[in-house]
Design a protein around this motif. Structure first.
Motif, PDB file in Angstrom:
ATOM      1  N   THR A 129       0.799  -1.221   0.000  1.00  0.00           N
ATOM      2  CA  THR A 129       0.000   0.000   0.000  1.00  0.00           C
ATOM      3  C   THR A 129       0.831   1.270   0.000  1.00  0.00           C
ATOM      4  OG1 THR A 129      -1.710  -1.186   1.240  1.00  0.00           O
ATOM      5  CG2 THR A 129      -1.868   1.222   1.179  1.00  0.00           C
ATOM      6  N   TYR A 130       1.890   1.294   0.822  1.00  0.00           N
ATOM      7  CA  TYR A 130       2.620   2.549   1.027  1.00  0.00           C
ATOM      8  C   TYR A 130       4.079   2.510   0.567  1.00  0.00           C
ATOM      9  CZ  TYR A 130      -1.439   3.507   3.886  1.00  0.00           C
ATOM     10  OH  TYR A 130      -2.723   3.677   4.320  1.00  0.00           O
ATOM     11  N   LYS A 131       4.557   1.340   0.096  1.00  0.00           N
ATOM     12  CA  LYS A 131       5.952   1.216  -0.332  1.00  0.00           C
ATOM     13  C   LYS A 131       6.889   1.716   0.771  1.00  0.00           C
ATOM     14  CE  LYS A 131       4.656  -0.116  -4.458  1.00  0.00           C
ATOM     15  NZ  LYS A 131       4.839  -1.524  -4.901  1.00  0.00           N
ATOM     16  N   TRP A 132       6.755   1.158   1.958  1.00  0.00           N
ATOM     17  CA  TRP A 132       7.410   1.708   3.140  1.00  0.00           C
ATOM     18  C   TRP A 132       7.756   0.599   4.121  1.00  0.00           C
ATOM     19  CZ3 TRP A 132       8.343   6.931   3.827  1.00  0.00           C
ATOM     20  CH2 TRP A 132       8.766   7.349   5.087  1.00  0.00           C
ATOM     21  N   ILE A 133       8.949   0.683   4.692  1.00  0.00           N
ATOM     22  CA  ILE A 133       9.365  -0.183   5.798  1.00  0.00           C
ATOM     23  C   ILE A 133       9.834   0.711   6.934  1.00  0.00           C
ATOM     24  CG2 ILE A 133      10.987  -1.958   6.580  1.00  0.00           C
ATOM     25  CD1 ILE A 133      11.234  -2.882   3.709  1.00  0.00           C
ATOM     26  N   ASP A 134       9.370   0.413   8.133  1.00  0.00           N
ATOM     27  CA  ASP A 134       9.711   1.239   9.286  1.00  0.00           C
ATOM     28  C   ASP A 134      10.015   0.328  10.469  1.00  0.00           C
ATOM     29  OD1 ASP A 134       9.878   3.172  11.290  1.00  0.00           O
ATOM     30  OD2 ASP A 134       8.421   4.444  10.280  1.00  0.00           O
ATOM     31  N   SER A 213       9.710  13.136   2.625  1.00  0.00           N
ATOM     32  CA  SER A 213       8.351  12.635   2.431  1.00  0.00           C
ATOM     33  C   SER A 213       8.132  12.168   1.003  1.00  0.00           C
ATOM     34  CB  SER A 213       7.349  13.758   2.761  1.00  0.00           C
ATOM     35  OG  SER A 213       6.028  13.359   2.504  1.00  0.00           O
ATOM     36  N   ASN A 214       7.112  11.329   0.829  1.00  0.00           N
ATOM     37  CA  ASN A 214       6.617  11.027  -0.512  1.00  0.00           C
ATOM     38  C   ASN A 214       5.196  11.568  -0.687  1.00  0.00           C
ATOM     39  OD1 ASN A 214       5.121   9.248   1.019  1.00  0.00           O
ATOM     40  ND2 ASN A 214       5.993   7.386   0.144  1.00  0.00           N
ATOM     41  N   LYS A 215       4.834  12.532   0.147  1.00  0.00           N
ATOM     42  CA  LYS A 215       3.527  13.178   0.061  1.00  0.00           C
ATOM     43  C   LYS A 215       3.497  14.197  -1.080  1.00  0.00           C
ATOM     44  CE  LYS A 215       1.179  11.497   3.636  1.00  0.00           C
ATOM     45  NZ  LYS A 215      -0.185  10.933   3.549  1.00  0.00           N
ATOM     46  N   PRO A 216       2.291  14.647  -1.488  1.00  0.00           N
ATOM     47  CA  PRO A 216       2.169  15.653  -2.547  1.00  0.00           C
ATOM     48  C   PRO A 216       2.847  16.969  -2.157  1.00  0.00           C
ATOM     49  CG  PRO A 216       0.054  14.590  -2.128  1.00  0.00           C
ATOM     50  CD  PRO A 216       0.977  14.138  -1.049  1.00  0.00           C
ATOM     51  N   ASP A 217       3.198  17.757  -3.175  1.00  0.00           N
ATOM     52  CA  ASP A 217       3.892  19.023  -2.939  1.00  0.00           C
ATOM     53  C   ASP A 217       3.106  19.952  -2.016  1.00  0.00           C
ATOM     54  OD1 ASP A 217       5.958  18.209  -4.524  1.00  0.00           O
ATOM     55  OD2 ASP A 217       5.338  19.354  -6.299  1.00  0.00           O
ATOM     56  N   PRO A 253       4.070   7.932   5.628  1.00  0.00           N
ATOM     57  CA  PRO A 253       2.860   8.001   4.796  1.00  0.00           C
ATOM     58  C   PRO A 253       1.663   7.266   5.367  1.00  0.00           C
ATOM     59  CG  PRO A 253       4.336   6.328   3.928  1.00  0.00           C
ATOM     60  CD  PRO A 253       5.062   6.989   5.082  1.00  0.00           C
ATOM     61  N   MET A 254       1.843   6.440   6.407  1.00  0.00           N
ATOM     62  CA  MET A 254       0.732   5.652   6.925  1.00  0.00           C
ATOM     63  C   MET A 254      -0.269   6.534   7.663  1.00  0.00           C
ATOM     64  SD  MET A 254       3.789   4.120   6.955  1.00  0.00           S
ATOM     65  CE  MET A 254       4.393   4.078   8.629  1.00  0.00           C
ATOM     66  N   PRO A 255      -1.571   6.227   7.569  1.00  0.00           N
ATOM     67  CA  PRO A 255      -2.571   7.027   8.297  1.00  0.00           C
ATOM     68  C   PRO A 255      -2.513   6.742   9.797  1.00  0.00           C
ATOM     69  CG  PRO A 255      -3.625   5.171   7.204  1.00  0.00           C
ATOM     70  CD  PRO A 255      -2.194   5.182   6.730  1.00  0.00           C
ATOM     71  N   ASP A 256      -3.174   7.617  10.562  1.00  0.00           N
ATOM     72  CA  ASP A 256      -3.158   7.498  12.015  1.00  0.00           C
ATOM     73  C   ASP A 256      -3.596   6.136  12.505  1.00  0.00           C
ATOM     74  OD1 ASP A 256      -2.532  10.106  11.787  1.00  0.00           O
ATOM     75  OD2 ASP A 256      -4.313  10.903  12.746  1.00  0.00           O
ATOM     76  N   SER A 257      -4.596   5.566  11.852  1.00  0.00           N
ATOM     77  CA  SER A 257      -5.171   4.312  12.339  1.00  0.00           C
ATOM     78  C   SER A 257      -4.183   3.155  12.269  1.00  0.00           C
ATOM     79  CB  SER A 257      -6.421   3.958  11.522  1.00  0.00           C
ATOM     80  OG  SER A 257      -6.085   3.813  10.151  1.00  0.00           O
ATOM     81  N   ILE A 258      -3.160   3.282  11.413  1.00  0.00           N
ATOM     82  CA  ILE A 258      -2.176   2.215  11.287  1.00  0.00           C
ATOM     83  C   ILE A 258      -0.989   2.448  12.205  1.00  0.00           C
ATOM     84  CG2 ILE A 258      -0.496   1.161   9.709  1.00  0.00           C
ATOM     85  CD1 ILE A 258      -2.454   1.520   7.455  1.00  0.00           C
ATOM     86  N   PHE A 259      -0.557   3.686  12.302  1.00  0.00           N
ATOM     87  CA  PHE A 259       0.719   3.913  12.974  1.00  0.00           C
ATOM     88  C   PHE A 259       0.740   5.319  13.541  1.00  0.00           C
ATOM     89  CE2 PHE A 259       5.492   4.246  12.737  1.00  0.00           C
ATOM     90  CZ  PHE A 259       5.724   3.256  13.673  1.00  0.00           C
ATOM     91  N   THR A 274       3.731  11.110  12.104  1.00  0.00           N
ATOM     92  CA  THR A 274       2.763  10.234  11.462  1.00  0.00           C
ATOM     93  C   THR A 274       1.358  10.812  11.426  1.00  0.00           C
ATOM     94  OG1 THR A 274       4.028   8.345  12.228  1.00  0.00           O
ATOM     95  CG2 THR A 274       1.839   7.881  11.408  1.00  0.00           C
ATOM     96  N   ASN A 275       1.005  11.665  12.381  1.00  0.00           N
ATOM     97  CA  ASN A 275      -0.343  12.226  12.398  1.00  0.00           C
ATOM     98  C   ASN A 275      -0.662  12.952  11.096  1.00  0.00           C
ATOM     99  OD1 ASN A 275      -1.030  11.301  14.885  1.00  0.00           O
ATOM    100  ND2 ASN A 275      -0.832  13.255  15.940  1.00  0.00           N
ATOM    101  N   ASN A 276      -1.949  13.144  10.837  1.00  0.00           N
ATOM    102  CA  ASN A 276      -2.370  13.922   9.686  1.00  0.00           C
ATOM    103  C   ASN A 276      -1.646  15.266   9.700  1.00  0.00           C
ATOM    104  OD1 ASN A 276      -4.109  15.853   8.117  1.00  0.00           O
ATOM    105  ND2 ASN A 276      -5.195  13.943   7.729  1.00  0.00           N
ATOM    106  N   HIS A 277      -1.263  15.760   8.531  1.00  0.00           N
ATOM    107  CA  HIS A 277      -0.401  16.935   8.473  1.00  0.00           C
ATOM    108  C   HIS A 277      -1.036  18.184   9.056  1.00  0.00           C
ATOM    109  CE1 HIS A 277      -2.770  17.218   4.730  1.00  0.00           C
ATOM    110  NE2 HIS A 277      -2.653  18.510   4.888  1.00  0.00           N
ATOM    111  N   ASP A 278      -2.362  18.236   9.212  1.00  0.00           N
ATOM    112  CA  ASP A 278      -2.956  19.434   9.792  1.00  0.00           C
ATOM    113  C   ASP A 278      -2.962  19.392  11.323  1.00  0.00           C
ATOM    114  OD1 ASP A 278      -4.906  17.547  10.184  1.00  0.00           O
ATOM    115  OD2 ASP A 278      -6.481  18.593   9.074  1.00  0.00           O
ATOM    116  N   HIS A 279      -2.444  18.305  11.918  1.00  0.00           N
ATOM    117  CA  HIS A 279      -2.286  18.246  13.372  1.00  0.00           C
ATOM    118  C   HIS A 279      -0.967  18.940  13.747  1.00  0.00           C
ATOM    119  CE1 HIS A 279      -5.033  14.424  13.693  1.00  0.00           C
ATOM    120  NE2 HIS A 279      -5.646  15.485  13.202  1.00  0.00           N
ATOM    121  N   ILE A 280      -0.885  20.194  13.418  1.00  0.00           N
ATOM    122  CA  ILE A 280       0.375  20.910  13.533  1.00  0.00           C
ATOM    123  C   ILE A 280       0.755  21.165  14.982  1.00  0.00           C
ATOM    124  CG2 ILE A 280      -0.388  23.320  13.502  1.00  0.00           C
ATOM    125  CD1 ILE A 280       2.293  21.738  11.211  1.00  0.00           C
TER     126      ILE A 280
END
Length: 417
Positions: A129-134, A213-217, A253-259, A274-280
């Motif tokens: 899903t996320y192409k990620w290892i942590d 990050s691999n998030k959008p610009d 990149p994982m959503p809150d519910s996962i990590f 890891t939190n949503n980016h607006d949780h500044i």
């Protein structure tokens, strides 16, 4: 940090032969080794070589936390009597690997042994899903001493998929393999690998923030400039003469519910978010740890770390969202605090530890600010950082210097009731 190992070396690396034990004075425990990660099968394989140095007389065994997902392939050394790997622990989600020595060690005595293990991990791999290892420390894929024994380590990690690269935040690049070498109490550096991860740099008024990050610009730009805003605010308030000019944020990149874990590496000035980016606001808490990084983690002295970081987050809320939002947060803290026991008299790992650190501690700091006034309170925070205060007694001394003994005694009583 709201809510603490190692890595491993290639066969190319040459190790000294670890097959005995001898005398050693004033040397740290050292760990060297390899970590191999298999993307498709979520497989881990490790080989670690220990030089363990006894910190007291009479040590006959040591133990480690280690994920239940692996099996021990090999554990040997001339001074090793045997080992056991207990995976049935009701209180913790990890196994405990115990190593027994043939003889009791004296303080400063060194024993050398090799540990190898492998297995399919149920945590840390999000390939499809996320192409990620942590390989986060909380997963215990890499072992940590149960007695929090300190050590120096040098580990190299390798991944079997050429599309994946490791995040080398210290050198601001993607790399394979990843070489990690540092002193650490409990492997505080996560091993992170992924596909299409970029480094983005933001600079303003002499400050620099790197967003990994691999998030959008649009998300990356928002994070970059918000982090600069937070950094400038703290440098002008709690920073005093201890300025921080740059740091990096690794945005998982994982959503809150996962990590949900958020980790702060103060030595390398790296935040893993890891939190949503607006949780500044949560980022503000973590950034403040570049200053609030003191207090014994295993006692309630940790309030000098977490309570101060939490209140610093609220100071940022007041600065950006106004007094009304700030007072809403304070009202909640005050209501919950009434039901909590004394902060300094409580058990660090007891029933109320989290609420004491993140609710009552910040509320007591709010009361102190109200009593001192904003200007003196901010001077206190700046002085605590300039003097690198490390315990409550030192904090109270600094409080007395900018006020008087009566205020010191008053605040001490609040910490004790």
């Amino acid at each position: 940090m709201k809510k603490g190992l190692l890595l491993f070396l290639f066969p190319l690396l040459v190790f000294s032969v670890f097959d005995g034990y001898c005398q050693s004075i004033n040397e740290p425990t050292t760990v060297k080794g390899n970590l191999y990660l298999g993307v498709a099968e979520s497989h881990v394989k490790s080989n670690l070589k220990y030089e363990y140095v006894a910190i007291e007389d009479g040590i006959s065994e040591i133990s480690f936390y280690l994920t239940n997902d692996v099996e021990v392939d090999e554990l040997h050394g001339e001074g090793i009597k045997g080992y056991s790997f207990n995976k049935d622990n009701a209180q913790i989600p990890f196994g405990i690997l115990t190593v027994d020595f043939k003889e009791q060690l004296e303080k400063g005595q060194k024993i050398r042994f090799t540990l190898s293990y492998s297995g399919t991990s149920s945590k840390g791999f999000w390939g499809q899903t996320y192409k990620w290892i942590d390989i986060d420390p909380d997963f215990m894929i890499l072992p940590a001493f149960t007695d929090h024994h300190t050590f120096d380590y040098e580990i190299i990690a390798k991944v079997d998929d050429p599309d994946y690269k490791f995040v080398d935040a210290k050198n601001q690049q993607m790399t394979s393999p990843l070489n990690v070498k540092a002193p650490s109490a409990n492997y505080f550096a996560s091993i992170v690998a992924g596909s299409k991860i970029n480094f983005n740099q933001f600079t303003e008024d002499g400050y620099t923030v790197n967003i990994i990050s691999n998030k959008p610009d649009s998300v990356v730009n928002y994070l970059g400039y918000k982090n600069l805003e937070i950094l400038k605010f703290f440098n002008s308030t709690i920073g005093g003469k201890k300025k921080v000019n740059s740091f990096s944020v690794l945005y998982r990149p994982m959503p809150d519910s996962i990590f949900r874990t958020i980790r702060n590496l103060t030595n390398d000035r790296l935040i893993m978010f890891t939190n949503n980016h607006d949780h500044i606001h949560t980022l503000a808490h973590e950034i403040s740890h570049f200053w609030w990084n003191r207090g014994n983690d295993f006692t309630m002295e940790k309030w000098l770390n977490e309570s101060y970081a939490q209140y610093s987050e609220l100071l940022y809320v007041r600065h950006t969202e106004g007094l009304e939002k700030f007072q809403q947060e304070i009202s909640y803290l005050g209501k919950v605090s009434q039901k909590l026991p004394a902060l300094l008299k409580s058990d660090r790992f007891g029933k109320n530890w989290s609420d004491l650190l993140y609710i009552k501690g910040p509320y007591l700091l709010y009361q102190l600010e109200e009593f001192l006034g904003k200007e003196k309170f901010m001077q206190l925070l700046s002085n605590l950082n300039e003097k690198e205060v490390s315990n409550t007694e030192e904090m109270l001394c600094e409080l007395e210097k900018i006020s008087n003994s009566e205020i010191r005694d008053m605040f001490y009583q609040k910490l004790m009731e």
